[in-house]
Motif scaffolding. Structure first.
Motif, PDB file in Angstrom:
ATOM      1  N   PRO A 134       0.792  -1.237   0.000  1.00 11.70           N
ATOM      2  CA  PRO A 134       0.000   0.000   0.000  1.00 11.70           C
ATOM      3  C   PRO A 134       0.818   1.277   0.000  1.00 11.70           C
ATOM      4  O   PRO A 134       0.515   2.214  -0.757  1.00 11.70           O
ATOM      5  N   ARG A 138      -0.014   3.347  -3.552  1.00 13.56           N
ATOM      6  CA  ARG A 138      -1.247   4.128  -3.372  1.00 13.56           C
ATOM      7  C   ARG A 138      -1.366   5.230  -4.415  1.00 13.56           C
ATOM      8  O   ARG A 138      -2.415   5.404  -5.043  1.00 13.56           O
ATOM      9  N   ASP A 139      -0.306   6.003  -4.622  1.00 14.18           N
ATOM     10  CA  ASP A 139      -0.363   7.101  -5.587  1.00 14.18           C
ATOM     11  C   ASP A 139      -0.502   6.580  -7.010  1.00 14.18           C
ATOM     12  O   ASP A 139      -1.261   7.134  -7.824  1.00 14.18           O
ATOM     13  N   ALA A 143      -5.461   5.437  -5.151  1.00 16.03           N
ATOM     14  CA  ALA A 143      -6.336   4.971  -4.075  1.00 16.03           C
ATOM     15  C   ALA A 143      -6.644   6.126  -3.132  1.00 16.03           C
ATOM     16  O   ALA A 143      -5.764   6.922  -2.812  1.00 16.03           O
ATOM     17  N   LYS A 145      -7.146   6.187  -0.001  1.00 12.82           N
ATOM     18  CA  LYS A 145      -6.485   6.050   1.294  1.00 12.82           C
ATOM     19  C   LYS A 145      -5.547   4.863   1.235  1.00 12.82           C
ATOM     20  O   LYS A 145      -5.499   4.134   0.240  1.00 12.82           O
ATOM     21  N   GLY A 146      -4.779   4.671   2.328  1.00 13.73           N
ATOM     22  CA  GLY A 146      -3.844   3.557   2.373  1.00 13.73           C
ATOM     23  C   GLY A 146      -4.511   2.277   2.823  1.00 13.73           C
ATOM     24  O   GLY A 146      -5.703   2.231   3.117  1.00 13.73           O
ATOM     25  N   VAL A 151      -6.056  -0.242  -1.853  1.00 12.28           N
ATOM     26  CA  VAL A 151      -5.278  -0.346  -3.093  1.00 12.28           C
ATOM     27  C   VAL A 151      -5.797  -1.487  -3.972  1.00 12.28           C
ATOM     28  O   VAL A 151      -5.804  -1.368  -5.206  1.00 12.28           O
TER      29      VAL A 151
END
Length: 388
Positions: A134, A138-139, A143, A145-146, A151
């Protein structure tokens, strides 16, 4: 379409210091034979091809031979990287290998780009979701949030979006390497906990016909369409009662599935035995385990002299000794071991805080700090693995 689902080869791994390369080679021989005998249309490998990011040369050579043999059969193979693999290393040459029918999916940015294969009923889109750390993806996946659920949901949103653009009747298979809620873990999987949560709900994968999972080493069904193949070999004594298999999945024209478990070769059976040393050396009921790999739990109140040497006189393949002496329930040593059993690092840290404070455990903000520290350490380890 007939699909052979396997995962968690862990090439290069040992079993309690016993090299497993010969057993892994025998398994890959069996895999190639199974593909031929059962007229398989596609092979899927759901991660943890290697046991570590920088595998030994012998494991790389074994993998290379396996790829050449699978390519030689003319049967497409789709594989993803797992949390033990270095995604960058495993993905080297992916474009060239794809021309030979070996499709490596190791880039998180490509989750929504399938390998499209066809049978008499039309197209089947295979989406490879490599292990998604995650904090690292994530970026990339945008996503919100983490965490693992966030993800994986973002990755599956890409899958569903691509699938919606394809002709009606296109069937779909997702490969993923994750801990899905309802799965039964063993002692030989590496912890992937983030924020205290490792498991993701099976509903994350809704909308596809079959989900070929890797990570957990026991073959199991989470739902009818979401399954773990498990590892082809046992890598811990917690797997003593596993039946090591691969899934042979038939995917029909409307997307219905039927599955059959195909057994893998067993290099040597595993056995867990328990009792006082003299009893283990004399009990005729243990005759069946004399040629097994053995983990012995000794319950003698005092540790006997040379226990492993004595055990190996009867059980020459004994590999592990555990000491759990019969003690009074109030014995401090025994109670401490019981308190630690089944507790993760974060829970043990919270217990320590309570101990040094005279019984007052951490409050909610302190628990959040502790959890963040453990997550940072684990993510730092993951970053080092990626950069090696």
């Amino acid at each position: 379409m007939r699909i052979l689902h396997t995962s968690d080869w862990h090439l290069g791994r040992s079993f309690h210091r016993v090299p497993m390369l010969d057993a892994q080679a025998a398994y890959l021989d069996h895999l190639v034979s199974t593909v031929r005998t059962h007229e398989v249309d596609a092979v899927v490998v759901a991660g943890d091809v290697y046991d570590r990011a920088v595998p030994p040369l012998s494991a790389v050579e074994l993998f290379d031979r396996a790829l050449h043999r699978l390519a030689g059969l003319g049967v497409p193979t789709v594989m993803i990287s797992g949390n033990h693999d270095s995604a960058r290393r495993l993905g080297v040459g992916a474009g060239l290998m794809g021309r030979a029918g070996i499709h490596l999916r190791t880039d998180p940015a490509a989750c929504g780009t399938p390998v499209v294969l066809a049978d008499a009923h039309g197209d089947v889109a295979f989406y490879g979701l490599p292990y998604l750390e995650p904090a690292l993806v994530r970026d990339t996946l945008k996503a919100p949030k983490g965490g693992h659920e966030a993800v994986l949901t973002a990755a599956m949103d890409q899958v569903r979006a691509d699938l919606a653009t394809r002709p009606a009747g296109t069937r779909s298979v997702v490969l993923a390497h994750a801990f899905v809620a309802g799965g039964e873990p063993s002692d030989s999987e590496r912890d992937i906990t983030v924020g205290g949560v490792a498991a993701v709900p099976a509903g994350v994968f809704d909308g596809v016909d079959y989900v070929a999972l890797g990570h957990l080493h026991g073959s199991q069904q989470v739902t009818e369409r979401v399954r773990y193949s498990g590892s082809p070999l046992a890598y811990s004594f917690s797997e003593t009662h596993h039946r090591k298999t691969m899934w042979l999945i038939d995917l029909d024209a409307p997307g219905r599935i039927t599955g059959e478990r195909l057994d893998c070769p067993v290099p040597r059976p595993l056995a867990r035995i328990r009792g006082r040393l003299d009893t283990l050396l004399e009990d005729p009921a243990l005759d069946a385990h004399e040629q097994s790999w053995v983990e012995a739990t000794l319950t003698d109140p005092a540790r006997p002299p040379e226990p492993m040497a004595r055990l190996q006189e009867r059980f020459p393949h004994a590999l592990s000794l555990v000491f759990e002496p019969d003690r009074d329930p109030d014995d401090p040593a025994g109670s401490y071991a019981r308190r630690l059993a089944g507790r993760d690092d974060h829970q043990i840290a919270e217990d320590f805080v309570a101990h040094v404070r005279g019984g007052s455990g951490p409050d909610a903000p302190e628990r959040a700090v502790l959890r963040a520290v453990f997550d940072d350490v684990r993510v730092d380890d993951a970053v080092r693995e990626v950069s090696r």
